[in-house]
Scaffold this motif. Structure first.
Motif, mmCIF file in Angstrom:
data_model
loop_
_atom_site.group_PDB
_atom_site.id
_atom_site.type_symbol
_atom_site.label_atom_id
_atom_site.label_comp_id
_atom_site.label_asym_id
_atom_site.label_seq_id
_atom_site.Cartn_x
_atom_site.Cartn_y
_atom_site.Cartn_z
ATOM 1 N N GLU A 54 0.916 5.405 12.310
ATOM 2 C CA GLU A 54 2.032 5.568 11.570
ATOM 3 C C GLU A 54 3.231 5.089 12.333
ATOM 4 O OE1 GLU A 54 2.622 7.230 8.737
ATOM 5 O OE2 GLU A 54 0.423 7.667 8.428
ATOM 6 N N LYS A 55 3.345 4.830 13.434
ATOM 7 C CA LYS A 55 4.396 4.406 14.161
ATOM 8 C C LYS A 55 4.441 2.873 13.683
ATOM 9 C CE LYS A 55 6.287 3.199 18.600
ATOM 10 N NZ LYS A 55 6.136 3.591 20.322
ATOM 11 N N MET A 56 3.559 1.867 13.625
ATOM 12 C CA MET A 56 3.564 0.697 13.048
ATOM 13 C C MET A 56 4.060 0.664 11.742
ATOM 14 S SD MET A 56 3.535 -2.636 13.478
ATOM 15 C CE MET A 56 2.886 -2.909 15.080
ATOM 16 N N ILE A 57 3.553 1.551 11.063
ATOM 17 C CA ILE A 57 3.918 1.463 9.469
ATOM 18 C C ILE A 57 5.277 1.815 9.302
ATOM 19 C CG2 ILE A 57 3.601 2.724 7.345
ATOM 20 C CD1 ILE A 57 0.618 3.383 8.138
ATOM 21 N N GLN A 58 5.817 2.817 10.032
ATOM 22 C CA GLN A 58 7.308 3.128 9.741
ATOM 23 C C GLN A 58 8.164 1.952 10.327
ATOM 24 O OE1 GLN A 58 8.486 5.625 8.148
ATOM 25 N NE2 GLN A 58 6.496 6.064 7.770
ATOM 26 N N LYS A 59 7.745 1.268 11.395
ATOM 27 C CA LYS A 59 8.364 -0.103 12.015
ATOM 28 C C LYS A 59 8.376 -0.959 10.920
ATOM 29 C CE LYS A 59 8.176 -3.430 15.609
ATOM 30 N NZ LYS A 59 7.683 -4.095 16.972
ATOM 31 N N VAL A 60 7.239 -1.427 10.271
ATOM 32 C CA VAL A 60 7.148 -2.473 8.873
ATOM 33 C C VAL A 60 8.135 -1.832 7.933
ATOM 34 C CG1 VAL A 60 5.626 -3.488 7.289
ATOM 35 C CG2 VAL A 60 5.066 -3.202 9.753
ATOM 36 N N LEU A 61 8.239 -0.794 7.720
ATOM 37 C CA LEU A 61 8.736 -0.237 6.369
ATOM 38 C C LEU A 61 10.583 -0.333 6.760
ATOM 39 C CD1 LEU A 61 6.870 2.812 5.145
ATOM 40 C CD2 LEU A 61 7.023 0.622 4.281
ATOM 41 N N SER A 62 10.712 -0.261 8.160
ATOM 42 C CA SER A 62 12.116 -0.167 8.434
ATOM 43 C C SER A 62 12.826 -1.638 8.363
ATOM 44 C CB SER A 62 12.426 0.412 9.698
ATOM 45 O OG SER A 62 11.607 -0.480 10.876
ATOM 46 N N GLN A 63 11.701 -2.539 8.576
ATOM 47 C CA GLN A 63 12.210 -4.030 8.596
ATOM 48 C C GLN A 63 12.238 -4.674 7.132
ATOM 49 O OE1 GLN A 63 9.295 -5.608 11.382
ATOM 50 N NE2 GLN A 63 10.473 -5.081 13.216
ATOM 51 N N ASN A 64 11.673 -3.938 6.289
ATOM 52 C CA ASN A 64 11.568 -4.568 4.890
ATOM 53 C C ASN A 64 12.352 -3.338 3.999
ATOM 54 O OD1 ASN A 64 9.605 -7.082 4.708
ATOM 55 N ND2 ASN A 64 8.761 -5.423 6.169
ATOM 56 N N THR A 65 13.708 -3.411 3.783
ATOM 57 C CA THR A 65 14.469 -2.451 3.008
ATOM 58 C C THR A 65 15.171 -3.289 1.841
ATOM 59 O OG1 THR A 65 16.066 -2.804 4.708
ATOM 60 C CG2 THR A 65 14.610 -1.083 5.037
ATOM 61 N N ILE A 66 15.746 -2.347 1.164
ATOM 62 C CA ILE A 66 16.724 -2.881 0.082
ATOM 63 C C ILE A 66 17.898 -2.055 0.169
ATOM 64 C CG2 ILE A 66 15.687 -1.182 -1.717
ATOM 65 C CD1 ILE A 66 16.611 -3.108 -3.738
ATOM 66 N N GLU A 67 19.045 -2.899 0.196
ATOM 67 C CA GLU A 67 20.414 -2.096 0.339
ATOM 68 C C GLU A 67 20.980 -2.269 -0.849
ATOM 69 O OE1 GLU A 67 22.621 -3.696 3.699
ATOM 70 O OE2 GLU A 67 20.829 -4.222 4.616
ATOM 71 N N MET A 68 21.262 -0.994 -1.579
ATOM 72 C CA MET A 68 21.795 -1.221 -2.993
ATOM 73 C C MET A 68 23.357 -0.869 -2.795
ATOM 74 S SD MET A 68 19.154 0.931 -5.158
ATOM 75 C CE MET A 68 19.142 2.454 -3.886
ATOM 76 N N THR A 69 24.204 -1.301 -3.648
ATOM 77 C CA THR A 69 25.487 -1.120 -3.931
ATOM 78 C C THR A 69 25.706 0.535 -4.065
ATOM 79 O OG1 THR A 69 27.645 -1.483 -4.945
ATOM 80 C CG2 THR A 69 25.735 -1.715 -6.248
ATOM 81 N N GLU A 70 26.648 0.937 -3.572
ATOM 82 C CA GLU A 70 27.041 2.365 -3.909
ATOM 83 C C GLU A 70 27.654 2.689 -5.277
ATOM 84 O OE1 GLU A 70 25.758 5.139 -2.261
ATOM 85 O OE2 GLU A 70 24.636 3.627 -0.992
ATOM 86 N N SER A 71 28.244 1.384 -5.654
ATOM 87 C CA SER A 71 28.930 1.392 -7.110
ATOM 88 C C SER A 71 27.888 2.020 -8.521
ATOM 89 C CB SER A 71 29.315 -0.033 -7.335
ATOM 90 O OG SER A 71 30.459 -0.487 -6.402
ATOM 91 N N SER A 72 28.691 2.335 -9.302
ATOM 92 C CA SER A 72 28.303 2.642 -10.640
ATOM 93 C C SER A 72 28.420 1.719 -11.611
ATOM 94 C CB SER A 72 28.414 4.152 -10.899
ATOM 95 O OG SER A 72 28.077 5.219 -10.050
ATOM 96 N N ALA B 40 0.818 -1.370 -0.227
ATOM 97 C CA ALA B 40 -0.066 -0.142 -0.174
ATOM 98 C C ALA B 40 0.942 1.228 0.019
ATOM 99 C CB ALA B 40 -0.960 0.185 1.085
ATOM 100 N N MET B 41 1.848 1.344 0.767
ATOM 101 C CA MET B 41 2.545 2.455 1.043
ATOM 102 C C MET B 41 3.654 2.927 -0.433
ATOM 103 S SD MET B 41 1.524 3.692 3.912
ATOM 104 C CE MET B 41 2.583 5.116 3.854
ATOM 105 N N THR B 42 3.861 1.780 -1.152
ATOM 106 C CA THR B 42 4.566 2.125 -2.337
ATOM 107 C C THR B 42 3.536 2.360 -3.423
ATOM 108 O OG1 THR B 42 4.886 -0.132 -2.568
ATOM 109 C CG2 THR B 42 6.687 1.011 -1.446
ATOM 110 N N SER B 43 2.391 2.398 -3.221
ATOM 111 C CA SER B 43 1.409 2.780 -4.550
ATOM 112 C C SER B 43 1.169 4.254 -4.339
ATOM 113 C CB SER B 43 0.139 1.826 -4.479
ATOM 114 O OG SER B 43 -0.596 2.534 -3.285
ATOM 115 N N MET B 44 0.838 4.654 -5.593
ATOM 116 C CA MET B 44 0.313 6.248 -5.487
ATOM 117 C C MET B 44 -0.773 6.350 -4.920
ATOM 118 S SD MET B 44 1.812 7.250 -9.416
ATOM 119 C CE MET B 44 3.493 7.081 -9.802
ATOM 120 N N THR B 45 -1.785 5.502 -5.037
ATOM 121 C CA THR B 45 -3.121 5.816 -4.685
ATOM 122 C C THR B 45 -3.826 4.770 -3.410
ATOM 123 O OG1 THR B 45 -4.025 4.402 -6.292
ATOM 124 C CG2 THR B 45 -3.655 6.724 -6.848
#
Length: 339
Positions: free
Chosen positions: A58-76, A42-47
């Motif tokens: 909002e506290k629970m939403i932020q907690k969930v989002l903090s536990q589901n992340t992507i760690e991208m390389t800093e390389s190009s 829901a939070m990554t959708s536009m509508t």
């Protein structure tokens, strides 16, 4: 009759209690899958952000989002690693064979398969010089469906590209979300804008790099949009925590192999039959990366997904999109095309 009616009434109440208890367990219980799925999707959708906020603070939403992340390389992207037209000694896998086993006069090959019950379409494009960005004819005013964009640009194959500004779910696809470079010129934005660039340089190599528009053009970028996340850079896949924070959705991705072959990947969800427990359906970022890895993607980026996910081949809509329209298509600002 009264006793029978009373029994039916009691059974009905019990059934309601079971349903309510089940919903409560899924939404607030100890198993986090449903909660993570609902919040991140829901939070990554536009509508549809309101769906998460209906059930959670909002506290629970932020907690969930903090536990589901992507760690991208800093390389190009290291462009020296891409050898366009480079030959492979044999087939490393059945997926490699699907890509490389084609007729000499074929400029692209469509590979269709299923992943977790969802339809997937992979287009291998053998000449990367034929891939470019195309835009709505009414840039800044109104988007167009991808079929129209493809037809106006004589494209054989097209997929959707970057996102668009969508205030309160009322965007019409006319305003790109971030800079756009077309034919080595600024098509949207200004030279000082920073962006997560997904673009091709004049050597027809897909470049993923955080930069400014001015620097990108100076470095020889000919066509680019702003989007992400980057999924694979120089053969190294992003690290996904949980579901990556992007939920489950139809997906579009663009990639390039070390031999220069460009991959357009589109993964359908539930199409317009999206009002069910799995919502719009589709895949997570982890699953998207897994599919790209199978087919030898060396650099790959996520494009706008969900209702924007579209594939057009020879002016015909090929996939089953999920936007709220008669055909499921959505007005878009731009797309990647192969002429």
């Amino acid at each position: 009759m009264k006793k029978k009616g009373k029994k039916i009434g009691i059974l009905g109440l019990i059934l309601i209690d079971i349903i309510v208890a089940g919903c409560f367990f899924l939404t607030y219980g100890p198993v986090s899958f449903f909660r993570d799925f609902l919040v991140t999707t829901a939070m990554t959708s536009m509508t549809h952000k309101y769906l998460a906020r209906t059930f959670y603070s909002e506290k629970m939403i932020q907690k969930v989002l903090s536990q589901n992340t992507i760690e991208m390389t800093e390389s190009s992207t290291d462009t020296s690693k891409i050898i366009i037209g480079g030959e492979t000694d044999g087939y490393a896998s059945v997926y490699e064979k699907e890509i490389l086993d084609h007729k000499k006069n074929e400029d692209y090959k469509l590979i269709e398969f299923e992943y977790n019950g969802y339809d997937c379409y992979l287009v291998a494009i053998y000449d990367p010089s034929r891939v470019s960005i195309a835009q709505t004819s009414y840039l800044g005013v109104q988007g167009e469906v991808l079929r129209n964009i493809a037809k106006k640009n004589n494209a054989k194959v097209a997929i959707n590209a970057g996102g668009f500004v969508d205030p309160n779910g009322e965007g019409n696809g006319g305003t790109p979300m971030g800079p756009v470079i077309q034919n080595s010129k600024i098509a949207w934005g200004n030279e000082y804008d920073s962006f997560e660039m997904v673009g091709f340089n004049k050597d027809n190599i897909l470049v993923l790099k955080r930069t400014t528009v001015g620097e990108a053009i100076k470095d020889g970028i000919r066509d680019a949009v702003n989007f992400g996340p980057y999924l694979i850079v120089n053969g190294v896949s992003a690290k996904i925590n949980g579901n990556g924070g992007w939920g489950i959705n139809p997906r579009t991705a663009i990639a390039q192999r070390k031999d220069g072959i460009v991959l357009f990947l589109v993964i359908d969800g539930n199409g317009q039959n999206r009002y069910n427990w799995s919502g719009r359906g589709g895949v997570t970022l982890s699953e998207l990366i897994e599919i790209l890895e199978r087919y030898g993607a060396y650099n790959a980026a996520n494009m706008d997904g969900g209702a924007s996910t579209n594939l057009v081949i020879n002016n015909e809509l090929y996939n089953n999109p999920c936007a709220i329209s008669e055909t499921g298509e959505r007005w878009l600002p731009n797309g990647w095309i192969m002429k």
